[in-house]
Design a protein around this motif. Structure first.
Motif, PDB file in Angstrom:
ATOM      1  N   VAL A   1       0.835  -1.203   0.000  1.00 15.34           N
ATOM      2  CA  VAL A   1       0.000   0.000   0.000  1.00 15.34           C
ATOM      3  C   VAL A   1       0.869   1.252   0.000  1.00 15.34           C
ATOM      4  N   LEU A   2       0.435   2.248  -0.771  1.00  8.51           N
ATOM      5  CA  LEU A   2       1.115   3.542  -0.857  1.00  8.51           C
ATOM      6  C   LEU A   2       0.161   4.640  -0.421  1.00  8.51           C
ATOM      7  N   CYS A   3       0.719   5.666   0.245  1.00  6.64           N
ATOM      8  CA  CYS A   3      -0.053   6.858   0.607  1.00  6.64           C
ATOM      9  C   CYS A   3       0.730   8.091   0.176  1.00  6.64           C
ATOM     10  N   SER A   4       0.034   9.025  -0.447  1.00  9.05           N
ATOM     11  CA  SER A   4       0.642  10.300  -0.840  1.00  9.05           C
ATOM     12  C   SER A   4      -0.119  11.434  -0.186  1.00  9.05           C
ATOM     13  N   PHE A   5       0.604  12.310   0.511  1.00 11.29           N
ATOM     14  CA  PHE A   5       0.008  13.470   1.168  1.00 11.29           C
ATOM     15  C   PHE A   5       0.269  14.708   0.327  1.00 11.29           C
ATOM     16  N   SER A   6      -0.797  15.424  -0.052  1.00  5.87           N
ATOM     17  CA  SER A   6      -0.651  16.641  -0.861  1.00  5.87           C
ATOM     18  C   SER A   6      -1.622  17.700  -0.362  1.00  5.87           C
ATOM     19  N   PRO A   7      -1.179  18.937  -0.224  1.00  6.59           N
ATOM     20  CA  PRO A   7      -2.074  20.003   0.240  1.00  6.59           C
ATOM     21  C   PRO A   7      -3.019  20.523  -0.838  1.00  6.59           C
ATOM     22  N   CYS A   8      -2.707  20.306  -2.113  1.00  3.73           N
ATOM     23  CA  CYS A   8      -3.495  20.870  -3.211  1.00  3.73           C
ATOM     24  C   CYS A   8      -4.156  19.770  -4.038  1.00  3.73           C
ATOM     25  N   ILE A   9      -5.389  20.012  -4.472  1.00  6.70           N
ATOM     26  CA  ILE A   9      -6.122  19.004  -5.230  1.00  6.70           C
ATOM     27  C   ILE A   9      -5.499  18.775  -6.605  1.00  6.70           C
ATOM     28  N   GLU A  10      -4.823  19.793  -7.168  1.00  2.00           N
ATOM     29  CA  GLU A  10      -4.155  19.602  -8.452  1.00  2.00           C
ATOM     30  C   GLU A  10      -3.051  18.557  -8.352  1.00  2.00           C
ATOM     31  N   GLN A  11      -2.343  18.533  -7.219  1.00  2.00           N
ATOM     32  CA  GLN A  11      -1.321  17.501  -6.998  1.00  2.00           C
ATOM     33  C   GLN A  11      -1.959  16.119  -6.919  1.00  2.00           C
ATOM     34  N   VAL A  12      -3.121  16.047  -6.283  1.00  2.00           N
ATOM     35  CA  VAL A  12      -3.830  14.775  -6.156  1.00  2.00           C
ATOM     36  C   VAL A  12      -4.239  14.255  -7.524  1.00  2.00           C
ATOM     37  N   GLN A  13      -4.771  15.123  -8.361  1.00  2.00           N
ATOM     38  CA  GLN A  13      -5.232  14.709  -9.681  1.00  2.00           C
ATOM     39  C   GLN A  13      -4.090  14.142 -10.518  1.00  2.00           C
ATOM     40  N   ARG A  14      -2.958  14.820 -10.497  1.00  2.00           N
ATOM     41  CA  ARG A  14      -1.834  14.336 -11.306  1.00  2.00           C
ATOM     42  C   ARG A  14      -1.254  13.048 -10.733  1.00  2.00           C
ATOM     43  N   SER A  15      -1.245  12.929  -9.396  1.00  2.16           N
ATOM     44  CA  SER A  15      -0.753  11.698  -8.774  1.00  2.16           C
ATOM     45  C   SER A  15      -1.643  10.514  -9.134  1.00  2.16           C
ATOM     46  N   CYS A  16      -2.952  10.732  -9.135  1.00  2.00           N
ATOM     47  CA  CYS A  16      -3.879   9.651  -9.476  1.00  2.00           C
ATOM     48  C   CYS A  16      -3.694   9.181 -10.909  1.00  2.00           C
ATOM     49  N   GLU A  17      -3.377  10.103 -11.803  1.00  2.04           N
ATOM     50  CA  GLU A  17      -3.104   9.713 -13.190  1.00  2.04           C
ATOM     51  C   GLU A  17      -1.915   8.770 -13.267  1.00  2.04           C
ATOM     52  N   SER A  18      -0.872   9.047 -12.470  1.00  2.51           N
ATOM     53  CA  SER A  18       0.302   8.188 -12.443  1.00  2.51           C
ATOM     54  C   SER A  18       0.010   6.864 -11.749  1.00  2.51           C
TER      55      SER A  18
END
Length: 313
Positions: A208-225
């Motif tokens: 399992v991996l977890c990524s912490f990001s303060p901005c939703i734009e970072q979340v969107q790009r991370s999900c694409e990867s």
């Protein structure tokens, strides 16, 4: 460099000794981390406290000053350490930390990778969750921050469970000798999508991996990867609302039996009663919870994903 050394165990010392780190508790909004030194003193608004008087006492003791004031000497648990550590970077607090440990499925014996180390509030909690046989390898590109983190882990007695290394994970990825051995990975990076391909190679199947990001734009790009080699991708935002509990006196009448007193969890005692407009009236001492005027809002988004067993890395 690789885990797991079964001889390494946390020794939870309950008696304060020379050189120990203690959390000096004045009130819930004011705590200080102090290293015990026999010839030193602590001075605050309650008076002068001699460190020599602390040695040999159990953690949790109440100690008196020369003026009769007092403080409590608490053990440096991860929760308290999070409240007193130096904020070299933005940190995670208890609500996010507990959520991360739960969803990363951290249990004793796990091998966990973290990037970046920052102010190390999460690493301390990870270490306790995977003790006594697991290990945390945490990476930070900033040499001074990494050095300060090593010193702090020695102070809190967690250095046997945490290894701090200097490495640019976004640019170089994780070390290859962790390939296929890691149970969980936590990313707190400006561009986490750059480290996701490397993270996928390090994880065990079903890791399992977890990524912490303060901005939703970072979340969107991370999900694409993440979609290329991960499955079960979920993003959460943990919002905490605190309540203050205070005693107060409230007047009520017999008509309150309709359930309006449901907002009062506990009526203490009746002080007076009388009649007003033909109805019984009483004053009751009650415990009343109310939302705090100040509340910590958004900290960041937590995105979790599980390595796809059919990814082929």
């Amino acid at each position: 460099m690789l885990p797991i050394d079964p001889t390494k165990k946390i020794f939870f010392q309950r008696w304060i000794s020379e050189g120990d780190l203690v959390i000096v508790y004045e009130r819930h909004t004011h705590m200080t981390a102090v290293k015990v030194c026999g010839g030193s003193v602590l001075q605050n608004r309650f008076g002068v406290f001699e460190h020599a008087d602390w040695i040999g006492k159990p953690f949790g003791s109440k100690v008196l000053s020369n003026k009769g004031g007092f403080v409590y000497l608490l053990a440096p648990t991860p929760e308290l350490w999070t409240l007193v550590l130096s904020h070299r970077t933005q940190i995670l607090y208890i609500a996010d930390i507990s959520f991360v440990i739960s969803y990363l499925e951290i249990v004793p014996g796990c091998l966990v990778l973290e990037s970046g180390t920052g102010s190390e509030s999460l690493a301390a909690s990870l270490a306790r969750a995977l003790a006594p046989y697991g290990h945390v390898y945490t990476f930070d590109f900033h040499e001074q921050r990494a050095a300060l983190a090593r010193e702090d882990f020695v102070k809190t007695g967690l250095s046997i469970l945490i290894t701090v290394e200097v490495r640019d994970i976004q640019g170089r990825g994780f070390p290859e000798n962790f390939y296929g051995l890691v149970d969980s990975i936590f990313l707190d990076l400006l561009q986490p999508w750059l480290a996701i391909p490397s993270a996928g190679k390090m994880l065990k199947q079903d890791g399992v991996l977890c990524s912490f990001s303060p901005c939703i734009e970072q979340v969107q790009r991370s999900c694409e990867s993440l979609r290329t080699i991960f499955t079960d991708i979920r993003t959460f935002e943990v919002l905490l609302r605190l309540y203050e509990v205070q005693e107060g006196r409230r007047e009520f009448s017999g008509d309150d039996d309709d359930g309006s007193l449901g907002s009062l969890p506990c009526k203490r005692s009746l002080y007076s009663s009388g009649r007003s407009n033909g109805k019984e009236k009483s004053n009751a001492q009650a415990v009343m919870p109310r939302p705090c005027s100040e509340a910590r809002g958004h900290t960041g988004y937590l995105t979790f994903a599980r390595l796809n067993s059919c990814s082929g890395r």
